[in-house]
Design a protein around this motif. Structure first.
Motif, mmCIF file in Angstrom:
data_model
loop_
_atom_site.group_PDB
_atom_site.id
_atom_site.type_symbol
_atom_site.label_atom_id
_atom_site.label_comp_id
_atom_site.label_asym_id
_atom_site.label_seq_id
_atom_site.Cartn_x
_atom_site.Cartn_y
_atom_site.Cartn_z
ATOM 1 N N GLY A 85 12.821 3.810 -2.192
ATOM 2 C CA GLY A 85 11.749 4.126 -1.244
ATOM 3 C C GLY A 85 10.892 5.284 -1.683
ATOM 4 O O GLY A 85 10.236 5.901 -0.841
ATOM 5 N N LEU A 86 10.874 5.589 -2.984
ATOM 6 C CA LEU A 86 10.065 6.706 -3.463
ATOM 7 C C LEU A 86 8.607 6.292 -3.598
ATOM 8 O O LEU A 86 8.299 5.311 -4.278
ATOM 9 N N PRO A 87 7.680 7.023 -2.989
ATOM 10 C CA PRO A 87 6.257 6.690 -3.110
ATOM 11 C C PRO A 87 5.706 7.112 -4.463
ATOM 12 O O PRO A 87 6.312 7.924 -5.178
ATOM 13 N N LEU A 88 4.555 6.552 -4.815
ATOM 14 C CA LEU A 88 3.838 6.950 -6.022
ATOM 15 C C LEU A 88 2.910 8.104 -5.650
ATOM 16 O O LEU A 88 1.985 7.940 -4.865
ATOM 17 N N TYR A 107 0.816 -1.214 0.000
ATOM 18 C CA TYR A 107 0.000 0.000 0.000
ATOM 19 C C TYR A 107 0.853 1.269 0.000
ATOM 20 O O TYR A 107 0.328 2.367 0.063
ATOM 21 N N THR A 108 2.175 1.101 -0.102
ATOM 22 C CA THR A 108 3.059 2.271 -0.160
ATOM 23 C C THR A 108 3.908 2.211 -1.429
ATOM 24 O O THR A 108 3.459 2.591 -2.501
ATOM 25 N N ASP A 109 5.134 1.725 -1.309
ATOM 26 C CA ASP A 109 6.062 1.790 -2.434
ATOM 27 C C ASP A 109 5.663 0.900 -3.606
ATOM 28 O O ASP A 109 5.995 1.211 -4.757
ATOM 29 N N PHE A 110 4.960 -0.201 -3.356
ATOM 30 C CA PHE A 110 4.624 -1.144 -4.421
ATOM 31 C C PHE A 110 3.121 -1.165 -4.712
ATOM 32 O O PHE A 110 2.576 -2.169 -5.145
ATOM 33 N N ILE A 111 2.469 -0.045 -4.507
ATOM 34 C CA ILE A 111 1.026 0.005 -4.744
ATOM 35 C C ILE A 111 0.700 -0.132 -6.230
ATOM 36 O O ILE A 111 -0.379 -0.609 -6.598
ATOM 37 N N PHE A 112 1.631 0.246 -7.098
ATOM 38 C CA PHE A 112 1.368 0.102 -8.531
ATOM 39 C C PHE A 112 1.178 -1.357 -8.915
ATOM 40 O O PHE A 112 0.390 -1.662 -9.822
ATOM 41 N N ASN A 121 8.809 5.253 -9.573
ATOM 42 C CA ASN A 121 8.080 4.269 -8.759
ATOM 43 C C ASN A 121 7.560 3.118 -9.605
ATOM 44 O O ASN A 121 7.681 1.941 -9.228
ATOM 45 N N ILE A 122 6.987 3.438 -10.751
ATOM 46 C CA ILE A 122 6.480 2.399 -11.647
ATOM 47 C C ILE A 122 7.626 1.551 -12.181
ATOM 48 O O ILE A 122 7.516 0.316 -12.299
ATOM 49 N N GLY A 123 8.766 2.198 -12.486
ATOM 50 C CA GLY A 123 9.931 1.458 -12.945
ATOM 51 C C GLY A 123 10.436 0.473 -11.907
ATOM 52 O O GLY A 123 10.851 -0.643 -12.233
ATOM 53 N N VAL A 124 10.385 0.855 -10.642
ATOM 54 C CA VAL A 124 10.799 -0.042 -9.561
ATOM 55 C C VAL A 124 9.851 -1.235 -9.463
ATOM 56 O O VAL A 124 10.275 -2.388 -9.357
ATOM 57 N N ALA A 125 8.559 -0.979 -9.502
ATOM 58 C CA ALA A 125 7.567 -2.052 -9.373
ATOM 59 C C ALA A 125 7.632 -3.042 -10.525
ATOM 60 O O ALA A 125 7.330 -4.228 -10.348
ATOM 61 N N THR A 126 8.016 -2.575 -11.704
ATOM 62 C CA THR A 126 8.080 -3.448 -12.882
ATOM 63 C C THR A 126 9.454 -4.065 -13.083
ATOM 64 O O THR A 126 9.660 -4.796 -14.051
#
Length: 388
Positions: free
Chosen positions: A343-346, A270-275, A331-336
């Protein structure tokens, strides 16, 4: 640093809004609404498990969003000239708070990082709240660069360096790197000499390498990014679960609220990996629509910058756009799995009051520039004296 020749006084009562300002305002509200909806789904399992209230995080996020919208409205209505004049003082205040976070016994440590100060019941993260004011002061310093005395230039370069070092000491490499990138982007847009930019970029890279050499967890993040399957049960676990969530979404997604990975498989969902939760529930089409929203926001921000009559307006618009859209893409690049874990939020999506307030303040700043760039009227000195 005087703004008289570069930015006129703008009457805050002017009601005309440029079309770009209206579109940016409504896109911000749409972005915020979608983010709250996604947070409701992503945070429900953990909130229900911890607090027996599935909407616990959502209700707190709405409260933060209300505060952020108050700040957004303030940014939209206050003349940019006034915001630029107070930016340096807010920046120095937040720098002093960053210094307090790294002092033993003052900062609140979570997951090995001391990034917060607790004031009463409110957790403050100065490094997040600083971002919009860093854009303002960066635009002011680099916009006035040719007319500044060398002593003033070195003073502000030292303050900016102190900001980055203070954030690194928390430690928070991702936020420090992104703040440095934001200042660097503003400096490029301001037309600073390439020799100075290369020297500054090299110094920033050396600071980053020094942080990596000191903090083992940062090196492990890089290694897990290169090959998460080398240690799938530990360092690579988070990225692998994120990729499983995104892949499970397919073309159309599993449907709102039907993510499987958010049920205690994907950490900090629900924070960094919400994407990853968003992509699982809304699929490729939903992800494409989110990227389209970011693309529209970036395009409008660029249009505002190009249409600005004043150099400082242009720099503020470009810095605010880079801050919101650039952080979202990272953030999206980290999730993918396209970028190492940070630790950057979306913005507007990830849970966190400081990030929400900073994002809405930055969005309000961009709308304010759009208002002043084309439709706002210039008030003469005689008119100002008459108003007083």
């Amino acid at each position: 640093m005087k703004l008289q020749p570069l930015i006129p006084f703008i009457d805050p009562s002017v009601k005309e809004w440029a079309i770009e300002a209206r579109l940016l305002r409504w896109l911000t509200f749409l972005w915020l609404l979608v983010g709250l909806v996604v947070l409701c789904s992503a945070s429900y399992p953990l909130a229900h498990s911890q607090y027996q209230d599935g909407f616990y995080y959502l209700k707190r996020q709405i409260a933060w969003a209300v505060l952020g919208l108050i700040g957004f409205n303030g940014m939209v209505r206050v003349p940019l000239r006034s915001l630029l004049n107070i930016a340096q003082w807010v920046l120095l205040l937040l720098l002093s708070l960053i210094a307090l976070t790294v002092l033993p016994g003052l900062g609140t440590t979570i997951n090995g990082a001391s990034r917060w100060l607790v004031v009463g019941q409110l957790p403050l993260q100065p490094s997040e709240l600083m971002k919009p004011f860093l854009v303002l002061q960066g635009a002011k310093v680099f916009g006035l660069w040719p007319s500044l005395k060398p002593a003033v230039r070195w003073r502000w370069l030292g303050i900016f360096t102190a900001v980055l070092i203070g954030i690194l000491l928390q430690p928070n490499l991702s936020t420090a790197s992104f703040c440095g990138m934001t200042l660097f982007a503003i400096a490029i847009a301001a037309g600073l000499p390439y020799r100075s930019l290369l020297g500054t970029g090299a110094a920033g890279a050396m600071l980053g390498m020094l942080s990596l050499s000191i903090n083992e967890y940062q090196r492990r993040r890089i290694m897990s990014f290169l090959n998460p399957w080398a240690n799938p049960a530990e360092d690579g676990y988070q990225l692998i679960q994120s990729l499983l969530a995104i892949g499970s979404g397919g073309f159309t997604g599993t449907g709102f609220g039907l993510s499987q990975q958010k049920w205690f498989y994907l950490p900090i969902q629900y924070t960094d990996f919400i994407f990853a939760v968003y992509a699982e529930e809304f699929g490729f089409i939903g992800s494409l629509l989110l990227l389209l929203l970011l693309g529209c926001y970036a395009t409008l921000g660029l249009v505002v910058a190009l249409n600005s009559q004043y150099h400082l307006h242009r720099l503020v618009a470009m810095g605010a756009t880079f801050l919101l859209v650039g952080q979202s893409l990272i953030n999206i690049g980290v999730a993918t799995g396209a970028l190492p874990t940070t630790g950057l939020p979306l913005p507007m999506f990830s849970y966190g009051g400081n990030s929400m307030i900073a994002s809405l303040l930055t969005a309000g700043l961009l709308v304010r520039v759009a208002r002043e760039s084309r439709q706002a009227s210039v008030v003469s000195l005689d008119a100002r004296r008459h108003q007083r």
